[in-house]
Design a protein around this motif. Structure first.
Motif, short mmCIF file in Angstrom:
data_model
loop_
_atom_site.label_atom_id
_atom_site.label_comp_id
_atom_site.label_asym_id
_atom_site.label_seq_id
_atom_site.Cartn_x
_atom_site.Cartn_y
_atom_site.Cartn_z
N MET A 1 0.84 -1.21 0.00
CA MET A 1 0.00 0.00 0.00
C MET A 1 0.88 1.26 0.00
O MET A 1 1.90 1.31 0.69
CB MET A 1 -0.90 0.00 1.25
CG MET A 1 -1.95 1.10 1.24
SD MET A 1 -2.98 1.08 2.73
CE MET A 1 -3.96 -0.37 2.41
N GLU A 2 0.48 2.24 -0.77
CA GLU A 2 1.26 3.47 -0.87
C GLU A 2 1.16 4.28 0.42
O GLU A 2 0.09 4.39 1.02
CB GLU A 2 0.74 4.31 -2.04
CG GLU A 2 1.62 5.51 -2.36
CD GLU A 2 1.06 6.32 -3.52
OE1 GLU A 2 1.46 7.48 -3.65
OE2 GLU A 2 0.23 5.79 -4.28
N ARG A 3 2.29 4.81 0.83
CA ARG A 3 2.30 5.63 2.05
C ARG A 3 1.60 6.96 1.82
O ARG A 3 1.77 7.59 0.79
CB ARG A 3 3.75 5.90 2.49
CG ARG A 3 3.82 6.61 3.84
CD ARG A 3 5.23 7.04 4.18
NE ARG A 3 5.67 8.12 3.32
CZ ARG A 3 6.85 8.14 2.70
NH1 ARG A 3 7.68 7.13 2.81
NH2 ARG A 3 7.18 9.16 1.93
N ARG A 4 0.83 7.37 2.81
CA ARG A 4 0.21 8.69 2.76
C ARG A 4 0.87 9.56 3.83
O ARG A 4 1.11 9.11 4.95
CB ARG A 4 -1.29 8.60 3.02
CG ARG A 4 -2.01 7.71 2.02
CD ARG A 4 -3.50 7.84 2.16
NE ARG A 4 -3.96 9.11 1.61
CZ ARG A 4 -5.07 9.75 2.01
NH1 ARG A 4 -5.81 9.25 2.98
NH2 ARG A 4 -5.43 10.89 1.46
N ASN A 5 1.15 10.80 3.47
CA ASN A 5 1.80 11.73 4.40
C ASN A 5 0.78 12.71 4.95
O ASN A 5 0.05 13.36 4.21
CB ASN A 5 2.91 12.48 3.67
CG ASN A 5 3.99 11.56 3.16
OD1 ASN A 5 4.37 10.61 3.85
ND2 ASN A 5 4.47 11.79 1.95
N LYS A 78 -1.18 5.49 14.83
CA LYS A 78 -0.15 4.82 14.03
C LYS A 78 -0.50 3.35 13.80
O LYS A 78 -0.24 2.80 12.72
CB LYS A 78 1.22 4.96 14.70
CG LYS A 78 1.83 6.36 14.52
CD LYS A 78 3.11 6.54 15.30
CE LYS A 78 4.24 5.72 14.73
NZ LYS A 78 5.53 6.07 15.36
N HIS A 81 -2.78 3.23 11.02
CA HIS A 81 -2.19 3.73 9.76
C HIS A 81 -0.73 3.26 9.67
O HIS A 81 0.19 4.08 9.64
CB HIS A 81 -2.23 5.26 9.71
CG HIS A 81 -3.60 5.86 9.74
ND1 HIS A 81 -4.35 5.93 10.89
CD2 HIS A 81 -4.38 6.39 8.75
CE1 HIS A 81 -5.52 6.50 10.62
NE2 HIS A 81 -5.56 6.78 9.34
N PRO A 82 -0.51 1.94 9.63
CA PRO A 82 0.87 1.43 9.72
C PRO A 82 1.79 1.86 8.59
O PRO A 82 3.01 1.90 8.76
CB PRO A 82 0.68 -0.09 9.74
CG PRO A 82 -0.66 -0.32 9.13
CD PRO A 82 -1.49 0.86 9.50
N ASP A 83 1.21 2.20 7.43
CA ASP A 83 2.05 2.57 6.28
C ASP A 83 2.18 4.07 6.10
O ASP A 83 2.87 4.53 5.19
CB ASP A 83 1.45 1.97 5.00
CG ASP A 83 1.39 0.45 5.06
OD1 ASP A 83 2.41 -0.15 5.44
OD2 ASP A 83 0.32 -0.11 4.76
N ASP A 84 1.49 4.83 6.95
CA ASP A 84 1.43 6.28 6.76
C ASP A 84 2.38 7.02 7.70
O ASP A 84 2.93 6.44 8.63
CB ASP A 84 -0.01 6.77 6.97
CG ASP A 84 -0.97 6.15 5.95
OD1 ASP A 84 -0.50 5.79 4.85
OD2 ASP A 84 -2.16 6.00 6.27
N ASP A 130 10.25 8.94 13.41
CA ASP A 130 9.72 8.62 12.08
C ASP A 130 10.24 9.61 11.04
O ASP A 130 10.57 9.23 9.91
CB ASP A 130 8.19 8.64 12.09
CG ASP A 130 7.60 7.50 12.89
OD1 ASP A 130 8.32 6.49 13.10
OD2 ASP A 130 6.44 7.60 13.31
N HIS A 134 12.59 8.81 7.84
CA HIS A 134 12.02 9.23 6.56
C HIS A 134 12.92 10.24 5.83
O HIS A 134 12.85 10.40 4.61
CB HIS A 134 10.63 9.85 6.85
CG HIS A 134 9.89 10.38 5.67
ND1 HIS A 134 9.68 9.64 4.52
CD2 HIS A 134 9.26 11.57 5.47
CE1 HIS A 134 8.97 10.36 3.68
NE2 HIS A 134 8.71 11.54 4.22
#
Length: 246
Positions: A1-5, A78, A81-84, A130, A134
């Motif tokens: 899944m694409e990360r959302r910021n 978090k 939203h594990p990928d965000d 994070d 990042h």
């Protein structure tokens, strides 16, 4: 899944915080986390205003001055939203308990410092790892003209905001190599609930621009600092006060 910021704004339900939430969603297309402590109705109104403009927002309730509650709620978010990633942090939450220092109660001192200064620590400390991993982030602290020049009757608030200014300058130096900028905005008299009891007619005589500022004007500055356009600005305290102090 694409990360959302995402962008998180503490004290985002009303006043300057609400305007910042709306600007980040509109200008930079961030899904916004609207933090609030007590006014659920105002937080929902902010969310609805963002949605009406085609933006996206979630509400997250915690008291920034309470480290356990803050960490629990952010950890829960978090986990959902594990990928965000929360890549923009706006530390806006603050309260005033004005009065002359000689009559200032212990609680009035502690609550103001806990919210403005410790709130910055509680939120930012939890999220900063994070950002470091990042290798990108924006941390924007809402200080005050009181923190820069001091305001009679606001020794507690001035101390808290001055502490926030010092923290901004120091943290900026620590994390700059990871492409994380840390700046503060220092508003003067802005039209909000917090200033509604002030004598605007008299006070604006002290302001070279001869008016109070608008929350949206502060939000525009925060939005710029949160953008890629501000990549070479860090450790700065930007005054937005109509010329009353610089």
């Amino acid at each position: 899944m694409e990360r959302r910021n995402y962008a998180l704004v503490t004290g985002g339900s009303r006043g300057i915080g609400r305007a910042i939430c709306i600007a980040l969603a509109h200008d930079l297309n961030y899904p916004v986390l609207i933090n609030y402590q007590s006014n659920a109705k105002a937080a929902e109104e902010t969310r609805e205003l963002i949605a009406a403009n085609g933006g996206e927002a979630e509400i997250i309730r915690f008291d920034v001055s309470n480290q356990v509650e803050t960490h629990e709620q952010l950890a829960h978010w978090k986990s959902q939203h594990p990928d965000d990633l929360i890549e923009v942090i706006v530390n806006n939450a603050g309260i005033t308990r004005d009065g002359l220092f000689m009559w200032m109660e212990n609680d009035d001192w502690n609550q103001v410092v806990q919210t403005s200064l410790n709130g910055f620590y509680n939120v930012t400390k939890f999220l900063i790892q994070d950002l470091l991993r990042h290798r990108y982030g924006r941390i924007i602290n809402v200080a005050s003209v009181s923190g820069a020049k001091g305001t009679a009757g606001q020794t507690n608030y001035s101390a808290a905001k001055a502490g926030l200014i010092g923290a901004t300058k120091a943290l900026a130096q620590e994390v700059a190599k990871r492409n994380i900028t840390v700046n503060a905005v220092a508003p003067g008299f802005i039209e909000t609930d917090m200033t509604s009891a002030l004598d605007e007619k008299e006070l604006k005589k002290l302001i070279p621009l001869n008016r109070f500022g608008k929350a949206e004007e502060v939000a525009d500055l925060v939005s710029f600092l949160a953008s890629r356009k501000a990549s070479y600005i860090t450790g700065e305290i930007i005054h937005i006060n109509g010329g009353i102090y610089s």
